[in-house]
Write a protein that holds these residues in place. Structure first.
Motif, PDB file in Angstrom:
ATOM      1  N   UNK A   1      -5.444  -2.679   7.434  1.00  0.00           N
ATOM      2  CA  UNK A   1      -6.959  -1.987   6.788  1.00  0.00           C
ATOM      3  C   UNK A   1      -6.359  -0.779   6.475  1.00  0.00           C
ATOM      4  N   UNK A   2      -6.491  -0.457   5.367  1.00  0.00           N
ATOM      5  CA  UNK A   2      -6.229   0.806   4.634  1.00  0.00           C
ATOM      6  C   UNK A   2      -7.579   1.648   4.318  1.00  0.00           C
ATOM      7  N   UNK A   3      -7.770   2.719   4.840  1.00  0.00           N
ATOM      8  CA  UNK A   3      -8.969   3.500   4.429  1.00  0.00           C
ATOM      9  C   UNK A   3      -9.037   3.856   2.941  1.00  0.00           C
ATOM     10  N   UNK A   4     -10.078   4.706   2.558  1.00  0.00           N
ATOM     11  CA  UNK A   4     -10.007   4.976   1.425  1.00  0.00           C
ATOM     12  C   UNK A   4      -9.103   5.965   0.898  1.00  0.00           C
ATOM     13  N   UNK A   5      -8.518   5.962  -0.352  1.00  0.00           N
ATOM     14  CA  UNK A   5      -7.724   6.946  -0.966  1.00  0.00           C
ATOM     15  C   UNK A   5      -6.445   6.870  -0.012  1.00  0.00           C
ATOM     16  N   UNK A   6      -5.816   5.894   0.198  1.00  0.00           N
ATOM     17  CA  UNK A   6      -4.620   5.633   0.817  1.00  0.00           C
ATOM     18  C   UNK A   6      -3.474   5.819  -0.313  1.00  0.00           C
ATOM     19  N   UNK A   7      -2.353   6.181  -0.441  1.00  0.00           N
ATOM     20  CA  UNK A   7      -1.033   5.700  -1.398  1.00  0.00           C
ATOM     21  C   UNK A   7      -0.066   5.202  -0.819  1.00  0.00           C
TER      22      UNK A   7
ATOM     23  N   UNK B   1       7.348  -0.155   0.009  1.00  0.00           N
ATOM     24  CA  UNK B   1       6.980  -0.089   1.405  1.00  0.00           C
ATOM     25  C   UNK B   1       6.562  -1.496   1.941  1.00  0.00           C
ATOM     26  N   UNK B   2       6.687  -1.336   3.209  1.00  0.00           N
ATOM     27  CA  UNK B   2       6.408  -2.600   4.359  1.00  0.00           C
ATOM     28  C   UNK B   2       5.382  -2.083   5.267  1.00  0.00           C
ATOM     29  N   UNK B   3       4.141  -2.801   5.272  1.00  0.00           N
ATOM     30  CA  UNK B   3       3.167  -2.454   6.424  1.00  0.00           C
ATOM     31  C   UNK B   3       2.915  -3.847   7.252  1.00  0.00           C
ATOM     32  N   UNK B   4       3.436  -3.512   8.776  1.00  0.00           N
ATOM     33  CA  UNK B   4       3.255  -4.874   9.410  1.00  0.00           C
ATOM     34  C   UNK B   4       1.810  -5.224   9.767  1.00  0.00           C
ATOM     35  N   UNK B   5       1.567  -6.270  10.262  1.00  0.00           N
ATOM     36  CA  UNK B   5       0.382  -6.956  10.320  1.00  0.00           C
ATOM     37  C   UNK B   5      -0.412  -6.101  11.387  1.00  0.00           C
TER      38      UNK B   5
ATOM     39  N   UNK C   1      -4.439   2.298   8.652  1.00  0.00           N
ATOM     40  CA  UNK C   1      -3.964   3.507   7.762  1.00  0.00           C
ATOM     41  C   UNK C   1      -4.978   4.509   7.484  1.00  0.00           C
ATOM     42  N   UNK C   2      -5.146   5.586   7.955  1.00  0.00           N
ATOM     43  CA  UNK C   2      -6.273   6.369   7.591  1.00  0.00           C
ATOM     44  C   UNK C   2      -6.288   6.865   6.333  1.00  0.00           C
ATOM     45  N   UNK C   3      -7.704   7.411   5.922  1.00  0.00           N
ATOM     46  CA  UNK C   3      -7.722   7.958   4.822  1.00  0.00           C
ATOM     47  C   UNK C   3      -7.080   9.203   4.418  1.00  0.00           C
ATOM     48  N   UNK C   4      -6.559   9.095   3.027  1.00  0.00           N
ATOM     49  CA  UNK C   4      -5.726  10.246   2.519  1.00  0.00           C
ATOM     50  C   UNK C   4      -4.189  10.301   2.894  1.00  0.00           C
TER      51      UNK C   4
ATOM     52  N   UNK D   1       8.932   1.569   6.174  1.00  0.00           N
ATOM     53  CA  UNK D   1       8.236   0.611   7.293  1.00  0.00           C
ATOM     54  C   UNK D   1       7.256   1.024   8.100  1.00  0.00           C
ATOM     55  N   UNK D   2       6.070   0.535   8.073  1.00  0.00           N
ATOM     56  CA  UNK D   2       4.718   1.080   8.972  1.00  0.00           C
ATOM     57  C   UNK D   2       4.553   0.080   9.960  1.00  0.00           C
ATOM     58  N   UNK D   3       4.861   0.393  11.345  1.00  0.00           N
ATOM     59  CA  UNK D   3       4.901  -0.708  12.320  1.00  0.00           C
ATOM     60  C   UNK D   3       3.676  -0.178  13.238  1.00  0.00           C
ATOM     61  N   UNK D   4       3.190   1.080  13.062  1.00  0.00           N
ATOM     62  CA  UNK D   4       2.127   1.345  13.946  1.00  0.00           C
ATOM     63  C   UNK D   4       0.857   2.064  13.026  1.00  0.00           C
ATOM     64  N   UNK D   5      -0.399   2.312  13.756  1.00  0.00           N
ATOM     65  CA  UNK D   5      -1.456   2.623  13.272  1.00  0.00           C
ATOM     66  C   UNK D   5      -1.194   4.327  12.761  1.00  0.00           C
ATOM     67  N   UNK D   6      -1.579   4.627  11.643  1.00  0.00           N
ATOM     68  CA  UNK D   6      -1.549   6.035  11.019  1.00  0.00           C
ATOM     69  C   UNK D   6      -3.099   6.433  11.221  1.00  0.00           C
ATOM     70  N   UNK D   7      -3.158   7.655  12.039  1.00  0.00           N
ATOM     71  CA  UNK D   7      -4.671   8.031  12.276  1.00  0.00           C
ATOM     72  C   UNK D   7      -5.048   9.413  11.630  1.00  0.00           C
ATOM     73  N   UNK D   8      -4.061  10.094  10.838  1.00  0.00           N
ATOM     74  CA  UNK D   8      -4.253  11.169  10.418  1.00  0.00           C
ATOM     75  C   UNK D   8      -3.683  11.275   8.992  1.00  0.00           C
ATOM     76  N   UNK D   9      -4.553  12.025   8.012  1.00  0.00           N
ATOM     77  CA  UNK D   9      -4.139  12.218   6.544  1.00  0.00           C
ATOM     78  C   UNK D   9      -2.663  12.692   6.552  1.00  0.00           C
ATOM     79  N   UNK D  10      -1.857  12.851   5.452  1.00  0.00           N
ATOM     80  CA  UNK D  10      -0.462  13.249   5.389  1.00  0.00           C
ATOM     81  C   UNK D  10       0.475  12.213   4.789  1.00  0.00           C
ATOM     82  N   UNK D  11       1.589  12.662   4.552  1.00  0.00           N
ATOM     83  CA  UNK D  11       2.618  12.014   4.095  1.00  0.00           C
ATOM     84  C   UNK D  11       3.717  11.268   4.929  1.00  0.00           C
ATOM     85  N   UNK D  12       3.940  10.196   5.172  1.00  0.00           N
ATOM     86  CA  UNK D  12       4.731   9.430   6.137  1.00  0.00           C
ATOM     87  C   UNK D  12       6.046   8.688   5.663  1.00  0.00           C
ATOM     88  N   UNK D  13       7.069   8.868   6.231  1.00  0.00           N
ATOM     89  CA  UNK D  13       8.231   8.537   5.399  1.00  0.00           C
ATOM     90  C   UNK D  13       9.251   7.836   6.712  1.00  0.00           C
TER      91      UNK D  13
END
Length: 222
Positions: free
Chosen positions: A138-144, A149-153, A157-160, A168-180
């Motif tokens: 699930x990607x919330x609104x306005x995700x880039x 990039x690879x997103x696991x099942x 991912x939070x809005x923004x 590689x994203x393996x866990x939930x992202x709960x806040x906006x911001x840039x992740x690397x």
């Protein structure tokens, strides 16, 4: 090739070689470039642009183990694409297993991207080339999402949020911001050296913890 009970809105343009399965719905002003395939029951909103070779609604990757073999799980959901969505060349969006795969209004999806079954992509998301999004993300609104990039099942991912290219994203992202999650580019010999050191980080952390305990004891005794 256009199947049974297909509904095309006003001003829809369909280029050569496209295949529309039974019951497909395409909103006003949409354009399908050559060799686009829309599987049965899928829907596109208004002013969609689908580039050459894209496949919307193929079966999701669903199999269950049974006595040493893999048994196919029927994928009976659909793909529902919102208004003003652009999908790049050779991108694939799989149909849901039970629920629908959803692409929100205003999304811009680049070339050669995989979006797995049951994904929910919010409004106005941007996904760059060669990204791979596994099922039930699930990607919330306005995700880039950056390129490759690879997103696991089953990740949310939070809005923004902004996912850097190649991450590689393996866990939930709960806040906006840039992740690397990628190593910076450097000479190969240096990369090998640094990669080898990472294997020892756990042991190094244990040694630092022991030293902190010793220093604390010394300070208490002095």
């Amino acid at each position: 090739s256009i199947g049974l009970d297909v509904q095309l809105g006003e001003g829809v343009v369909i280029h050569a070689g496209c295949v529309l399965g039974d019951g497909v719905r395409i909103g006003d002003g949409s354009v399908l470039y050559p060799n686009v395939t829309i599987y049965a029951g899928c829907e596109l909103g208004r002013n969609a642009i689908i580039h050459a070779g894209a496949v919307i609604g193929a079966d999701g990757f669903g199999f269950a183990p049974d006595k040493g073999q893999w048994v196919k799980i029927p994928q009976i959901g659909r793909v529902i694409v919102g208004d003003e969505v652009e999908i790049g060349a050779s991108t694939t969006v799989d149909r849901g297993a039970l629920d629908n795969t959803l692409i929100g209004d205003g999304c811009k999806i680049d070339n050669q991207i995989q979006i797995g079954h049951n994904c929910v992509i919010g409004k106005h998301c941007v996904i760059a080339a060669c990204a791979a999004i596994a099922g039930s993300v699930t990607l919330a609104d306005n995700v880039i999402v950056g390129g490759a990039a690879m997103i696991a099942g089953h990740v949310t991912i939070a809005s923004g949020a902004v996912i850097s290219g190649g991450s590689l994203v393996m866990k939930n992202i709960t806040r906006p911001g840039q992740y690397t999650s990628v190593f910076p580019l450097e000479e190969h010999s240096h990369w090998l050296h640094n990669a080898a050191q990472i294997r020892h980080l756990s042991r190094l952390a244990e040694r630092v913890s022991e030293l902190e305990k010793i220093l604390k004891k010394i300070n208490l005794e002095s």
